[in-house]
Structure formats: C-alpha cells, structure tokens
Design a protein around this motif. Structure first.
Motif, PDB file in Angstrom:
ATOM      1  N   MET A   1       0.834  -1.180   0.000  1.00 52.06           N
ATOM      2  CA  MET A   1       0.000   0.000   0.000  1.00 52.06           C
ATOM      3  C   MET A   1       0.873   1.235   0.000  1.00 52.06           C
ATOM      4  SD  MET A   1      -1.292   0.359   3.943  1.00 52.06           S
ATOM      5  CE  MET A   1      -1.671  -1.383   4.113  1.00 52.06           C
ATOM      6  N   THR A   2       0.336   2.319  -0.489  1.00 50.07           N
ATOM      7  CA  THR A   2       1.072   3.574  -0.502  1.00 50.07           C
ATOM      8  C   THR A   2       0.604   4.436   0.649  1.00 50.07           C
ATOM      9  OG1 THR A   2       1.309   3.515  -2.899  1.00 50.07           O
ATOM     10  CG2 THR A   2       1.566   5.640  -1.829  1.00 50.07           C
ATOM     11  N   ALA A   3       1.513   4.884   1.459  1.00 44.96           N
ATOM     12  CA  ALA A   3       1.160   5.701   2.613  1.00 44.96           C
ATOM     13  C   ALA A   3       0.794   7.098   2.161  1.00 44.96           C
ATOM     14  CB  ALA A   3       2.328   5.774   3.584  1.00 44.96           C
ATOM     15  N   ILE A   4      -0.188   7.685   2.817  1.00 45.99           N
ATOM     16  CA  ILE A   4      -0.675   9.007   2.452  1.00 45.99           C
ATOM     17  C   ILE A   4      -0.611   9.905   3.659  1.00 45.99           C
ATOM     18  CG2 ILE A   4      -2.643  10.328   1.597  1.00 45.99           C
ATOM     19  CD1 ILE A   4      -3.625   7.791   0.228  1.00 45.99           C
ATOM     20  N   ALA A  73      13.454  11.653  -6.019  1.00 47.59           N
ATOM     21  CA  ALA A  73      12.448  12.233  -6.907  1.00 47.59           C
ATOM     22  C   ALA A  73      11.844  13.475  -6.258  1.00 47.59           C
ATOM     23  CB  ALA A  73      11.358  11.208  -7.204  1.00 47.59           C
ATOM     24  N   ARG A  74      11.793  14.568  -6.985  1.00 45.80           N
ATOM     25  CA  ARG A  74      11.234  15.802  -6.439  1.00 45.80           C
ATOM     26  C   ARG A  74       9.714  15.812  -6.501  1.00 45.80           C
ATOM     27  NH1 ARG A  74      15.330  18.061  -3.559  1.00 45.80           N
ATOM     28  NH2 ARG A  74      17.276  17.820  -4.715  1.00 45.80           N
ATOM     29  N   ASP A  75       9.165  15.055  -7.420  1.00 48.51           N
ATOM     30  CA  ASP A  75       7.716  15.020  -7.596  1.00 48.51           C
ATOM     31  C   ASP A  75       7.087  14.061  -6.583  1.00 48.51           C
ATOM     32  OD1 ASP A  75       5.227  13.564  -9.173  1.00 48.51           O
ATOM     33  OD2 ASP A  75       5.367  15.716  -9.588  1.00 48.51           O
ATOM     34  N   HIS A  76       6.045  14.536  -5.877  1.00 49.11           N
ATOM     35  CA  HIS A  76       5.404  13.720  -4.849  1.00 49.11           C
ATOM     36  C   HIS A  76       4.826  12.427  -5.426  1.00 49.11           C
ATOM     37  CE1 HIS A  76       5.963  17.094  -2.266  1.00 49.11           C
ATOM     38  NE2 HIS A  76       5.077  17.854  -2.876  1.00 49.11           N
ATOM     39  N   ALA A  77       4.233  12.509  -6.619  1.00 48.85           N
ATOM     40  CA  ALA A  77       3.604  11.336  -7.215  1.00 48.85           C
ATOM     41  C   ALA A  77       4.638  10.264  -7.541  1.00 48.85           C
ATOM     42  CB  ALA A  77       2.846  11.744  -8.484  1.00 48.85           C
ATOM     43  N   VAL A  78       5.809  10.681  -7.999  1.00 49.50           N
ATOM     44  CA  VAL A  78       6.871   9.724  -8.321  1.00 49.50           C
ATOM     45  C   VAL A  78       7.366   9.049  -7.048  1.00 49.50           C
ATOM     46  CG1 VAL A  78       9.196   9.440  -9.260  1.00 49.50           C
ATOM     47  CG2 VAL A  78       7.567  10.982 -10.378  1.00 49.50           C
ATOM     48  N   GLU A  83       7.207   3.862  -3.554  1.00 48.18           N
ATOM     49  CA  GLU A  83       7.065   3.408  -2.167  1.00 48.18           C
ATOM     50  C   GLU A  83       7.086   1.888  -2.040  1.00 48.18           C
ATOM     51  OE1 GLU A  83       6.662   4.256   1.851  1.00 48.18           O
ATOM     52  OE2 GLU A  83       5.904   5.842   0.558  1.00 48.18           O
ATOM     53  N   LYS A  84       6.284   1.211  -2.855  1.00 47.71           N
ATOM     54  CA  LYS A  84       6.167  -0.241  -2.721  1.00 47.71           C
ATOM     55  C   LYS A  84       7.488  -0.934  -3.027  1.00 47.71           C
ATOM     56  CE  LYS A  84       3.414  -4.214  -4.187  1.00 47.71           C
ATOM     57  NZ  LYS A  84       2.262  -4.676  -5.025  1.00 47.71           N
TER      58      LYS A  84
END
Length: 239
Positions: A1-4, A73-78, A83-84
C-alpha cells in the motif's frame, strides 16, 4: 500500500522529504565507516560477531540507499509510486540480515574457534549504540508525519542496528572480561527473530501511516494529535 500524509501542505512535505534525505545520507555515511572498521577489526581478531556486524552495516546501507532513491524524486507522485518497491527492498534487507545473523550465531555456538579481544570492536559498537537511536527516532518522526511507510521501515532497520550494537558490545566485553563466548550468539538469535517480523511487516506495508478504511480522512489538520503509536487520526500505523 502507498502511505498518504494527512493534512500536510506541499511545502511541509518538501521540508520533511529534505530532512529524510539528509538523515538517510548520514546513515549511509556512518554505516560505510562502521562496516570497514567492524570487518577489519573482526578479521584481525577472528571475531565472527564483529564481521557479522560489519555485514549488517552493508545491509543497512542497501536499505537506506533504497529510501534515498525513492526520495531523490522531487515530484510527490513519483515518490509515492516508488514506495512499494522501496518497501520490498527494505523487507529483503531484513530477511538477509536475519539469515546471516542466524547462520553466524549457530556457527559461533557450535564452536569455530575463539575470538581474540578487540578494543576497536568495542569502540565501534559503543559509538553505534550512542548514535543509531537518534538517527532512527529522527527518521521515524519525519516518516510518520510525511506518511512514508518506507522511511518508517528504514528507521526500524536502523533501530535494529542499535540492538545489534548492544548485543555485540555485551558479547565483546563479556568475552574479553569473562570468556563468555556464548552470550553474543544467543542474543543474536533473538534479534534475528525480530528482523524476520520487521521484514514481514515491511513487505506487507505495515508500520506506516496509511489511512484506515473505517476512519474518514480529515483534511486540513496539519497539527492533528497523535495516538500512543505516534499515528495521526485515521491512520493504521499499529496494524
């Protein structure tokens, strides 16, 4: 899972990401030095415990390097997309550490020769015991606030290095003072069991600040209070 992350502004997330990068860089630098000293001292003293501790430092570097790659990576989405993969690398690092510590402990118990006293080994173990808890705590706090499961998992890897430092220090001192060569491998086996658990949790994405399914996300709560595990409302850090 990706932490938010819950309630963190983009600017705050950037600050936390930079903090994690600095902490990871410090961890890598120290562990490289630790590995060289421990393996060299272990070879000179014929100490399997010291050599194993040095190899643990190499594993620690691989775990920290994975987090460094994610946060490069500077971009949050990247970063979130990585993460996984980062968690899987950390999990494998835990399993590799558990396997080697178990092998090394069993080899020491069955008797492969007595190790000589090592003053450099005692010094590096004492330094690690003093330094690692602070690095681990700082990265864990930043990772939880940012909502990064990988940063939290890597902080656990660093904390496990603290436990290994304590075991190594006790073993080296007891061996030097009393000749109790069996104390170190027995404690090391217990740590190997902990490493397996932490590796399993990292593989499954546990120990993070992922939103719980049963608690709605509360946007705009940057200063939200935390529970006993240091998690924000709506998080399942203790899963």
């Amino acid at each position: 899972m990706t932490a938010i992350s819950l309630g963190s502004s983009p600017a705050r997330r950037d600050v936390l990401a930079r903090r994690i990068r600095l902490l990871v860089a410090a961890t890598i630098t120290y562990n490289v030095i630790e590995a060289v000293v421990a393996i060299t001292a272990g070879t000179m003293a014929s100490s399997t415990a010291l050599i194993g501790f040095g190899l643990d430092s190499v594993i620690e570097v691989s775990s920290a390097a994975a987090v460094a790659w994610q946060f490069s990576a500077r971009d949050h989405a990247v970063r979130d997309a990585r993460e996984k993969t980062t968690l899987r690398i950390i999990a494998v690092s835990f399993f590799a550490l558990a396997a080697y510590v178990t092998f090394d402990a069993v080899r020491a118990l069955v008797g492969t020769g007595e190790a000589d006293r090592s003053i450099p080994g005692i010094v590096i173990a004492a330094l690690s015991l003093a330094i690692m808890p602070f690095l681990s705590a700082a990265q864990r706090r930043a990772g939880r606030e940012l909502g990064s499961a990988s940063a939290v998992a890597d902080s656990k890897q660093t904390l496990l290095c603290t436990y290994l430092s304590a075991v190594l220090l006790a073993g080296l001192v007891l061996n030097a003072a009393l000749g109790w060569s069996w104390a170190d491998p027995i404690a090391a086996l217990a740590i190997a069991a902990i490493a397996v658990k932490e590796g399993r949790d990292a593989w499954q994405g546990k120990g993070c600040c992922a939103p719980s399914a049963h608690v709605p996300e509360r946007a705009g709560t940057a200063a939200a209070e935390t529970d006993a595990c240091g998690c924000k409302p709506g998080c399942s850090c203790c899963a």
